[in-house]
Design a protein around this motif. Structure first.
Motif, PDB file in Angstrom:
ATOM      1  N   LEU A   1      36.128  40.849  39.090  1.00  0.00           N
ATOM      2  CA  LEU A   1      35.128  39.887  38.637  1.00  0.00           C
ATOM      3  C   LEU A   1      35.738  38.564  38.163  1.00  0.00           C
ATOM      4  O   LEU A   1      35.056  37.739  37.565  1.00  0.00           O
ATOM      5  N   GLY A   2      37.024  38.371  38.456  1.00  0.00           N
ATOM      6  CA  GLY A   2      37.644  37.076  38.196  1.00  0.00           C
ATOM      7  C   GLY A   2      38.296  36.921  36.841  1.00  0.00           C
ATOM      8  O   GLY A   2      38.603  35.792  36.429  1.00  0.00           O
ATOM      9  N   TYR A   3      38.542  38.039  36.147  1.00  0.00           N
ATOM     10  CA  TYR A   3      39.158  37.980  34.820  1.00  0.00           C
ATOM     11  C   TYR A   3      40.441  38.807  34.767  1.00  0.00           C
ATOM     12  O   TYR A   3      40.801  39.360  33.727  1.00  0.00           O
ATOM     13  N   GLY A   4      41.136  38.886  35.875  1.00  0.00           N
ATOM     14  CA  GLY A   4      42.328  39.703  35.966  1.00  0.00           C
ATOM     15  C   GLY A   4      43.456  39.212  35.064  1.00  0.00           C
ATOM     16  O   GLY A   4      43.576  38.016  34.784  1.00  0.00           O
ATOM     17  N   LEU A   5      44.290  40.147  34.630  1.00  0.00           N
ATOM     18  CA  LEU A   5      45.431  39.819  33.782  1.00  0.00           C
ATOM     19  C   LEU A   5      46.661  39.577  34.654  1.00  0.00           C
ATOM     20  O   LEU A   5      46.878  40.275  35.642  1.00  0.00           O
ATOM     21  N   ASP A   6      47.465  38.600  34.271  1.00  0.00           N
ATOM     22  CA  ASP A   6      48.718  38.277  34.966  1.00  0.00           C
ATOM     23  C   ASP A   6      49.863  38.733  34.070  1.00  0.00           C
ATOM     24  O   ASP A   6      50.227  38.053  33.113  1.00  0.00           O
ATOM     25  N   LEU A   7      50.436  39.882  34.395  1.00  0.00           N
ATOM     26  CA  LEU A   7      51.424  40.516  33.522  1.00  0.00           C
ATOM     27  C   LEU A   7      52.814  40.572  34.138  1.00  0.00           C
ATOM     28  O   LEU A   7      53.655  41.358  33.710  1.00  0.00           O
TER      29      LEU A   7
ATOM     30  N   PRO B   1      45.481  36.007  24.568  1.00  0.00           N
ATOM     31  CA  PRO B   1      44.045  36.273  24.600  1.00  0.00           C
ATOM     32  C   PRO B   1      43.251  35.190  25.313  1.00  0.00           C
ATOM     33  O   PRO B   1      42.116  35.426  25.726  1.00  0.00           O
ATOM     34  N   LYS B   2      43.852  34.032  25.469  1.00  0.00           N
ATOM     35  CA  LYS B   2      43.151  32.928  26.127  1.00  0.00           C
ATOM     36  C   LYS B   2      43.327  32.965  27.637  1.00  0.00           C
ATOM     37  O   LYS B   2      42.351  32.872  28.391  1.00  0.00           O
TER      38      LYS B   2
ATOM     39  N   GLY C   1      39.765  45.874  26.208  1.00  0.00           N
ATOM     40  CA  GLY C   1      38.489  45.692  25.514  1.00  0.00           C
ATOM     41  C   GLY C   1      38.267  44.258  25.082  1.00  0.00           C
ATOM     42  O   GLY C   1      37.137  43.752  25.119  1.00  0.00           O
ATOM     43  N   TYR C   2      39.345  43.586  24.682  1.00  0.00           N
ATOM     44  CA  TYR C   2      39.220  42.182  24.286  1.00  0.00           C
ATOM     45  C   TYR C   2      38.728  41.342  25.467  1.00  0.00           C
ATOM     46  O   TYR C   2      37.822  40.506  25.320  1.00  0.00           O
ATOM     47  N   PHE C   3      39.311  41.557  26.631  1.00  0.00           N
ATOM     48  CA  PHE C   3      38.930  40.737  27.789  1.00  0.00           C
ATOM     49  C   PHE C   3      37.549  41.122  28.323  1.00  0.00           C
ATOM     50  O   PHE C   3      36.810  40.254  28.811  1.00  0.00           O
TER      51      PHE C   3
END
Length: 241
Positions: free
Chosen positions: A143-149, A166-167, A210-212
């Motif tokens: 849905l376009g909110y993936g994390l870049d780790l 978090p931003k 959960g935060y994202f």
């Protein structure tokens, strides 16, 4: 208008005296609602349990109408879900988040496949929490909110990654965090797919995903609160540690 597909039943609610409105998640039609005539009957009601795999045919006079479903059971997941608190909480979390997150009638085939595979693992409590964590990461990505780790957002380093911004959703190393460390989210190794994936790390990871889900995904959907089913699953898992 008519189409046929097989999918996952997300929810059921009564409609009138004898009918029910169901919400399906299917590979080719996405999240799609429709009326089931006689859906409260003794014959059909037991089939319409959240998580059930159904073969459905949808018909409507016009495409933008709600339309009506006819349903045939493929397999039920109710018995497995009712067999343990964690399984039931997990099933409710998945169906609740899919219903909450996906725009109606928008196709998300990769997420559908992952969701079906996840629900087929219900009852395997030793591996299910990790599989569910991976699914939440996939949901955010889809849905376009993936994390870049992969590397530190500050230094570019690929070692010593310990936090998530978090931003931006990007990893941050201990060196890069500096005095901002307390404002960042934890990055357990399990979130990056490395290490032993112990339950304590999985529980910690749920705080980050959960935060994202809350501050990015839900905010992007107008600020509606996440389904309580997600919090109940995390609580049930944390109690089992």
């Amino acid at each position: 208008m008519e189409w046929r597909d097989q999918g996952i039943l997300l929810s059921t609610r009564r409609h009138g005296e004898t009918s029910a409105i169901i919400e399906m998640f299917t590979p080719t039609q996405g999240r799609h609602a429709g009326v089931v005539r006689g859906g409260t009957s003794r014959k059909i009601a037991p089939i319409l349990q959240p998580g059930a795999q159904l073969d459905v045919t949808w018909r409507a006079r016009l495409e933008d109408h709600m339309g009506a479903f006819t349903v045939e059971p493929v397999r039920s997941r109710a018995a497995i879900a009712m067999g343990g608190r964690l399984a039931l909480a997990g099933l409710n979390a998945v169906t609740g988040l899919v219903s909450f997150s996906l725009p109606e009638r928008e196709v998300h085939l990769p997420l559908y496949r992952r969701t079906e595979a996840l629900l087929d693992l219900l009852g395997q409590d030793d591996i299910w929490p990790l599989a569910y964590l991976r699914w939440e990461l996939n949901l955010l990505e889809e849905l376009g909110y993936g994390l870049d780790l992969e590397s530190c957002a500050v230094t570019g380093a690929t070692e010593g990654l310990a936090y998530v911004s978090p931003k931006s959703g990007r990893a941050v190393s201990r060196e890069g965090a500096g005095e901002w460390a307390e404002r960042l989210l934890p990055l357990p190794d399990v979130l990056r797919g490395i290490g032993d994936a112990n339950d304590a790390e999985i529980a910690q990871s749920f705080k980050t995903t959960g935060y994202f889900l809350t501050h990015h995904l839900a905010t992007g959907l107008g600020g509606r609160p996440l389904p309580q089913a997600r919090a109940r699953f995390v609580e049930a898992f944390s109690r089992s540690l």
